[in-house]
Design an enzyme around this catalytic site. Sequence first.
Site, PDB file in Angstrom:
ATOM      1  N   GLU A 108      37.373  37.335  36.953  1.00  0.00           N
ATOM      2  CA  GLU A 108      37.889  36.551  38.061  1.00  0.00           C
ATOM      3  C   GLU A 108      38.244  35.135  37.599  1.00  0.00           C
ATOM      4  O   GLU A 108      39.045  34.439  38.213  1.00  0.00           O
ATOM      5  CB  GLU A 108      36.802  36.486  39.151  1.00  0.00           C
ATOM      6  CG  GLU A 108      37.223  35.836  40.438  1.00  0.00           C
ATOM      7  CD  GLU A 108      36.268  36.183  41.582  1.00  0.00           C
ATOM      8  OE1 GLU A 108      35.798  37.339  41.643  1.00  0.00           O
ATOM      9  OE2 GLU A 108      35.993  35.311  42.408  1.00  0.00           O
ATOM     10  N   ASP A 155      18.986  54.261  37.078  1.00  0.00           N
ATOM     11  CA  ASP A 155      17.711  54.920  36.779  1.00  0.00           C
ATOM     12  C   ASP A 155      16.524  54.276  37.503  1.00  0.00           C
ATOM     13  O   ASP A 155      15.649  54.974  38.022  1.00  0.00           O
ATOM     14  CB  ASP A 155      17.425  54.893  35.277  1.00  0.00           C
ATOM     15  CG  ASP A 155      18.614  55.374  34.458  1.00  0.00           C
ATOM     16  OD1 ASP A 155      19.192  56.414  34.813  1.00  0.00           O
ATOM     17  OD2 ASP A 155      18.964  54.699  33.472  1.00  0.00           O
ATOM     18  N   HIS A 165      32.501  48.085  40.508  1.00  0.00           N
ATOM     19  CA  HIS A 165      32.049  46.989  39.656  1.00  0.00           C
ATOM     20  C   HIS A 165      30.594  46.617  39.867  1.00  0.00           C
ATOM     21  O   HIS A 165      29.824  46.532  38.919  1.00  0.00           O
ATOM     22  CB  HIS A 165      32.931  45.777  39.926  1.00  0.00           C
ATOM     23  CG  HIS A 165      32.531  44.548  39.165  1.00  0.00           C
ATOM     24  ND1 HIS A 165      32.469  44.528  37.799  1.00  0.00           N
ATOM     25  CD2 HIS A 165      32.181  43.296  39.590  1.00  0.00           C
ATOM     26  CE1 HIS A 165      32.084  43.306  37.403  1.00  0.00           C
ATOM     27  NE2 HIS A 165      31.887  42.559  38.467  1.00  0.00           N
ATOM     28  N   LEU A 174      36.659  45.265  32.639  1.00  0.00           N
ATOM     29  CA  LEU A 174      36.786  44.113  33.512  1.00  0.00           C
ATOM     30  C   LEU A 174      37.619  42.998  32.885  1.00  0.00           C
ATOM     31  O   LEU A 174      37.431  42.637  31.728  1.00  0.00           O
ATOM     32  CB  LEU A 174      35.378  43.566  33.808  1.00  0.00           C
ATOM     33  CG  LEU A 174      35.278  42.225  34.544  1.00  0.00           C
ATOM     34  CD1 LEU A 174      35.704  42.403  35.990  1.00  0.00           C
ATOM     35  CD2 LEU A 174      33.860  41.684  34.466  1.00  0.00           C
ATOM     36  N   GLN A 196      30.881  47.206  45.362  1.00  0.00           N
ATOM     37  CA  GLN A 196      32.005  46.271  45.227  1.00  0.00           C
ATOM     38  C   GLN A 196      33.050  46.797  44.241  1.00  0.00           C
ATOM     39  O   GLN A 196      32.700  47.275  43.162  1.00  0.00           O
ATOM     40  CB  GLN A 196      31.505  44.920  44.731  1.00  0.00           C
ATOM     41  CG  GLN A 196      32.626  43.918  44.509  1.00  0.00           C
ATOM     42  CD  GLN A 196      32.093  42.517  44.272  1.00  0.00           C
ATOM     43  OE1 GLN A 196      31.688  42.184  43.164  1.00  0.00           O
ATOM     44  NE2 GLN A 196      32.056  41.713  45.314  1.00  0.00           N
ATOM     45  N   ARG A 204      36.320  39.175  46.854  1.00  0.00           N
ATOM     46  CA  ARG A 204      36.718  40.355  46.087  1.00  0.00           C
ATOM     47  C   ARG A 204      37.081  41.542  46.965  1.00  0.00           C
ATOM     48  O   ARG A 204      38.017  42.290  46.659  1.00  0.00           O
ATOM     49  CB  ARG A 204      35.598  40.748  45.130  1.00  0.00           C
ATOM     50  CG  ARG A 204      35.502  39.785  43.971  1.00  0.00           C
ATOM     51  CD  ARG A 204      34.384  40.168  43.032  1.00  0.00           C
ATOM     52  NE  ARG A 204      34.351  39.223  41.920  1.00  0.00           N
ATOM     53  CZ  ARG A 204      33.397  39.210  40.998  1.00  0.00           C
ATOM     54  NH1 ARG A 204      32.386  40.082  41.062  1.00  0.00           N
ATOM     55  NH2 ARG A 204      33.431  38.353  40.017  1.00  0.00           N
ATOM     56  N   HIS A 258      36.022  45.589  41.974  1.00  0.00           N
ATOM     57  CA  HIS A 258      36.551  44.345  41.399  1.00  0.00           C
ATOM     58  C   HIS A 258      38.064  44.439  41.337  1.00  0.00           C
ATOM     59  O   HIS A 258      38.602  45.470  40.929  1.00  0.00           O
ATOM     60  CB  HIS A 258      35.973  44.125  39.997  1.00  0.00           C
ATOM     61  CG  HIS A 258      36.190  42.728  39.482  1.00  0.00           C
ATOM     62  ND1 HIS A 258      37.423  42.277  39.081  1.00  0.00           N
ATOM     63  CD2 HIS A 258      35.329  41.696  39.316  1.00  0.00           C
ATOM     64  CE1 HIS A 258      37.305  41.001  38.688  1.00  0.00           C
ATOM     65  NE2 HIS A 258      36.048  40.635  38.813  1.00  0.00           N
ATOM     66  N   ARG A 283      29.529  40.711  47.376  1.00  0.00           N
ATOM     67  CA  ARG A 283      29.021  39.646  46.524  1.00  0.00           C
ATOM     68  C   ARG A 283      30.152  38.707  46.109  1.00  0.00           C
ATOM     69  O   ARG A 283      31.255  39.154  45.840  1.00  0.00           O
ATOM     70  CB  ARG A 283      28.378  40.250  45.269  1.00  0.00           C
ATOM     71  CG  ARG A 283      27.960  39.197  44.252  1.00  0.00           C
ATOM     72  CD  ARG A 283      27.182  39.798  43.107  1.00  0.00           C
ATOM     73  NE  ARG A 283      27.992  40.581  42.182  1.00  0.00           N
ATOM     74  CZ  ARG A 283      28.826  40.074  41.278  1.00  0.00           C
ATOM     75  NH1 ARG A 283      28.999  38.767  41.186  1.00  0.00           N
ATOM     76  NH2 ARG A 283      29.491  40.869  40.470  1.00  0.00           N
ATOM     77  N   ALA A 322      16.063  45.329  30.127  1.00  0.00           N
ATOM     78  CA  ALA A 322      16.042  44.084  29.358  1.00  0.00           C
ATOM     79  C   ALA A 322      17.393  43.390  29.378  1.00  0.00           C
ATOM     80  O   ALA A 322      17.862  42.874  28.378  1.00  0.00           O
ATOM     81  CB  ALA A 322      15.580  44.349  27.935  1.00  0.00           C
ATOM     82  N   GLY A 323      18.018  43.405  30.544  1.00  0.00           N
ATOM     83  CA  GLY A 323      19.197  42.557  30.712  1.00  0.00           C
ATOM     84  C   GLY A 323      18.730  41.156  31.076  1.00  0.00           C
ATOM     85  O   GLY A 323      17.581  40.793  30.829  1.00  0.00           O
ATOM     86  N   PHE A 336      35.794  29.955  41.913  1.00  0.00           N
ATOM     87  CA  PHE A 336      35.798  31.414  41.962  1.00  0.00           C
ATOM     88  C   PHE A 336      36.132  31.812  43.389  1.00  0.00           C
ATOM     89  O   PHE A 336      36.094  30.979  44.295  1.00  0.00           O
ATOM     90  CB  PHE A 336      34.417  31.952  41.563  1.00  0.00           C
ATOM     91  CG  PHE A 336      34.397  32.609  40.209  1.00  0.00           C
ATOM     92  CD1 PHE A 336      35.125  32.104  39.148  1.00  0.00           C
ATOM     93  CD2 PHE A 336      33.641  33.761  39.997  1.00  0.00           C
ATOM     94  CE1 PHE A 336      35.095  32.714  37.904  1.00  0.00           C
ATOM     95  CE2 PHE A 336      33.612  34.379  38.756  1.00  0.00           C
ATOM     96  CZ  PHE A 336      34.339  33.859  37.718  1.00  0.00           C
TER      97      PHE A 336
END
Lengths: 562, 331, 298
Positions: free
Chosen positions: A243, A209, A338, A240, A228, A274, A230, A373, A11-12, A115
């Site tokens: 960026e 998971d 990251h 974190l 990746q 990155r 970071h 990414r 549920a992100g 970015f």
Amino acid sequence: MVRHDVVVVGAGVAGMRAAIEASRYGADVGVVSKLHPTRSHSGAAEGGINAALGNASEDSPEQHTFFTVKGSDYLGDQDAIAVMCEEGPGDIYELEHMGCIFSRTPDGKIAQRPFGAGGAPRTCYAADITGHVLLHVLYEQLVKSEVTVYEEWFALDLVMDGERCVGLTAWDLVHGGVQGVEAGAVVLATGGLGRMYRGTTNAYACTGDGMSMAWRAGVPLKDMEFMQFHPTTLKANGVLITEGCRGEGGYLRNAEGDRFMFKYAPNAGELASRDVVSRSEQTEIDEGRGVDGCVLLDLTHLGAKKITTVLHGSRELAMDYAGVDPIEEPIPVRPGSHYHMGGVDTDVWGRTVMPGLYAAGECACVSVHGANRLGGNSLLETVVFGRRAGAAAAQDVRSNGSGGVFSPSAVRVAERRIAQLLYNFDGVRPHVIRERLADTMYENAGIFRTAEKLEQCATDIAELRERFRDGMGIVIQDKSRTFNSDLVQALELGSMLQMADCLVTGAVARTESRGAHSRLDHPDRDDENWLRHTLTTYDDGQVALDYKPVTITEFEPAVRTY
Amino acid sequence: MEFTLKIERYDPDTDQRRLQEFTVDAPETATLLDVLDVVKDTVDGSVTYRKSCRMAVCGSCGMRMDGAAVLACKTPMAPLAEAGRVPVISPMGNLPVIKDLVVDMAPFWDKFKAVKPWLEEDDAPPVKEWRVQQEELDRIMKEALCIQCGCCVSECNSMEADPDFLGPAALAKAQRFVGDVRDRDRTERLRTLNGPHGVWDCTRCYFCNQRCPKGVDPRDAIAKLGAEIYSEGMLSDKGARHAQVFDVSTRTTGYLLETALVPYTDPLKAMDVKFALNLARAGKVPNPLKPHRAKKLDEVRKLHKLLKTQEAAARDDRRAGVSIDREEPTE
Amino acid sequence: MKSSYAYYPGCLASLSQKELDTSTRAIAEKLGFELVEIPGFTCCGAGDVHEARPEYYLHLNARILGQAEQLGQDTLLTICNVCTLNLRQADIKLKTDADLRERVNANLRDVGAASYEGGVEVRHLLWEIAEGDGYEKLKQIAEKPLTGVKIAPFYGCQILRPSKLLGFEDPDRPQSLERIIEACGAEPVDYPSKIKCCGFPIVLAREEVALGELIQPLAEAKDAGADAMVTPCPLCHLSLDAWQGKASREADMEFDLPIFHLAQLVGAAAGLTYDELLFKRHVTKTYPATDKIYAAGD
């Protein structure tokens, strides 16, 4: 036993976006999540979300597509990247109408900052708490949609009827007990796996998971070797620092005070991609120009006003976890694990090879990130492909009905397994294995890789999996059925071990350097042999390798410099 | 570095509560969460608490240290160890305990849901973003920082006395929408919040502001709601009328007109003769016919009037939506 | 040593809680504090105006601060928690935001009131006598130690929280009242609710809720064996004293706990009489404790 047309696991931002979309299509939706939705790690995303709105400069989805393809070191599927970049602006406007408080330009439009390696100021942001704002806005919409949420249910295994996924089993953490969750279609949106590394920006919950569930069910995972690192994470606990700090004009300096990035990326400097920045930092540190294992992120010249408004959150993190006020002095930072580019192999609608099973967000690999990414593209991926997976799953149920029979024996099998785990008294505590895993991943499957290191890592993982023995080699001290977090952490360790195995198996095989996979023994990109996706599949508990071609439409692979 | 702490254990199976002391080694930079992790990993795996992000954004690890709600991941432990303090770690207050440091957040989320926590706007498909000035969004930025950890609710004195009080977290969430110029439901929201268990239940103990780990200042958010309600002339609640007495009496006498407070706020209470007599006997009922008057009262009267005009102008500005407009479809 | 203050008694001490003003003036004389009157001061607006009309609240308080400044005083002495928070919050806002100060001052000048340039600090009486010179002075004047009297300190909220605006002491482990109680020769009694709310702000609008809050400190202090309770806030005092009977009925417990104003406690130790300190103006009778106090001195 519960039943829904569409069941979303996780549920992100991706999971909630999928659930909301499926619900809009009229599906009865359930969400199973081991955390309450607002506890998800999407909330830790700081810097922003990319879309070619053109509010800060001339921009276009084509530009966005090109820079994403280049950033991916040409491993990203260009059809998928084009979908994401073309649909991105619409999703941003929709988020804004849902209530997202994006920072604004003087004329009241959504502001955009540059970015790394983006080629234009394309990153929309809400100060430096963009993920937090998005996560809470989507939870608001989820509450509005009246989707049923099974909070603190830990998904155990997918349940199949023949070839088709018909649901899953889950452990109800609060009350104890295995629950059967029957579904017309399942969407996995369980996030990343960074916790297998020492020094990670990821939450404790990021243990892979969902990927491991899919893998155990025979669904291939794609490009698992691409992790990746970071460039700006805090030494003490890996937290974190966005960026966005560099997007707002922050400098990276070495011990001598030099802005070293221009040595490595003469044009982009601190705003190179990155993978490039992290390698450069590590080189500085390895060659003795670091400060106590770190380089310095210098914001002092930005002034208190900018720092206390658009970088307020970063300042707080630096003060809390590094004891440094960035208004006064630079923040010591170093590269840390990251974001995992790989994941469950899907198409642009989140479909996997298994009928009835979908995936979106970090746990999936569409692939839009390829070998590296770009900052600001992960939140975009979660909303675009979360939405698409939700829509596709709902339509799938509409056309295929329930799809199959959920055998109640699945619940009994799972119950038995949990009971065995709980009543095992012989073995080590999980942290012994977990820490050993994190160490070897950090040491041997990090920024710079070699055959020797990776093989050492593979050996270590094999040994640890052997010790873990599917959970029967560890002791869970908490025997209670109520809120047994000791049990859940043991199950998470199982996921991490399997996924580490996939990651390292893919990495050993890939004898080239591409994006975040940087082999000192194979320093060049090798398009002839390796312009292809790695697939890792389940073979009786072990990892089997396969490959599939990369979709190239418009942009022929070219030399990648910044 | 060596850390000692006492954890309040609660075993739901036996309904037993006890304090258990642990001493573990952890790095000097360790937070309370780090120390708990060492305890769980290496001493007693049954010690139970929630955690996830360890960077003060997910809101999982709210708990009490020596009676004060904190985020475990944001609480450094070295200063305590150096001072020789052995903190007692216990679950948050005002919520039922499930096990050890884990509380049942269901009542918390029920209140969250009760304030209709989403932006209400028209259903026209979004073509572009709303045009909104940054200053308008800045008004709700503090409330938007909320991570719903529950530290404020844990300590809310009003909620201890009225468990149905919406409480600081839900009210701050409500203000996040009431203060959002894009929201179309402002008046309706205010009407709901201006009632039993709503805005005027807040006792202004300021525990919420003190405890909030994110600087949301929920009490200030509640006050903003009170101001919105008051500015709408919604005086049905005793709380709003109580405020009105202060507002008006600063103008009429410069002081609080105590004799007006009870009858105007709650006419029924004014009939409480026994109570009034007790006060009178102690000399605590001033003569209503000869109120105490401040000197230079004309200054305050003018100020009162001037501010009324300025407040109304500011409200009109916002209502007219001067800083918000929606782009027409381009095609 | 600091000896002169712009004195801001606020509403309640000027009206129903007159005994507080009287005893404050009496101990100030003993302490050698010169209290300079502020002509034409008004109510600070309490939490109510602060909530309902934040702009008006800010101006009311800026005006009071400006008046103090005009008197040439650099410290405004308060004797009420709510006044303290209101004035300090306004002061901090005005000191840190020059644009805001300019806008407020323009309005103040417009109505012929004194403007405020940021030269005043707001301090509560408690803080002035809990440490430093004030504390030394307190020890000197406490000639009649209240030996054997057990006093429960009750801080109230708005002298502790939010600490970023108040900041005198650790809001969770305050010790100032305890120090003063000890300096007066009495014995401080500890109990958990000493830093919690008395319920006063909502006692008229939400009496049931307020009484629920009020019962806690009364019951705990009583349990801990207190002879009396002392508070630095006249609003807490009113709640604890005047509403004690209702709380007692609601809780079905006999509290009979005398509630002292801080200035009365100090005054008693300094040898001021029962009448001078106006103990008779309390709703909850003070004599079990005051008898003990005035007997202890004999």
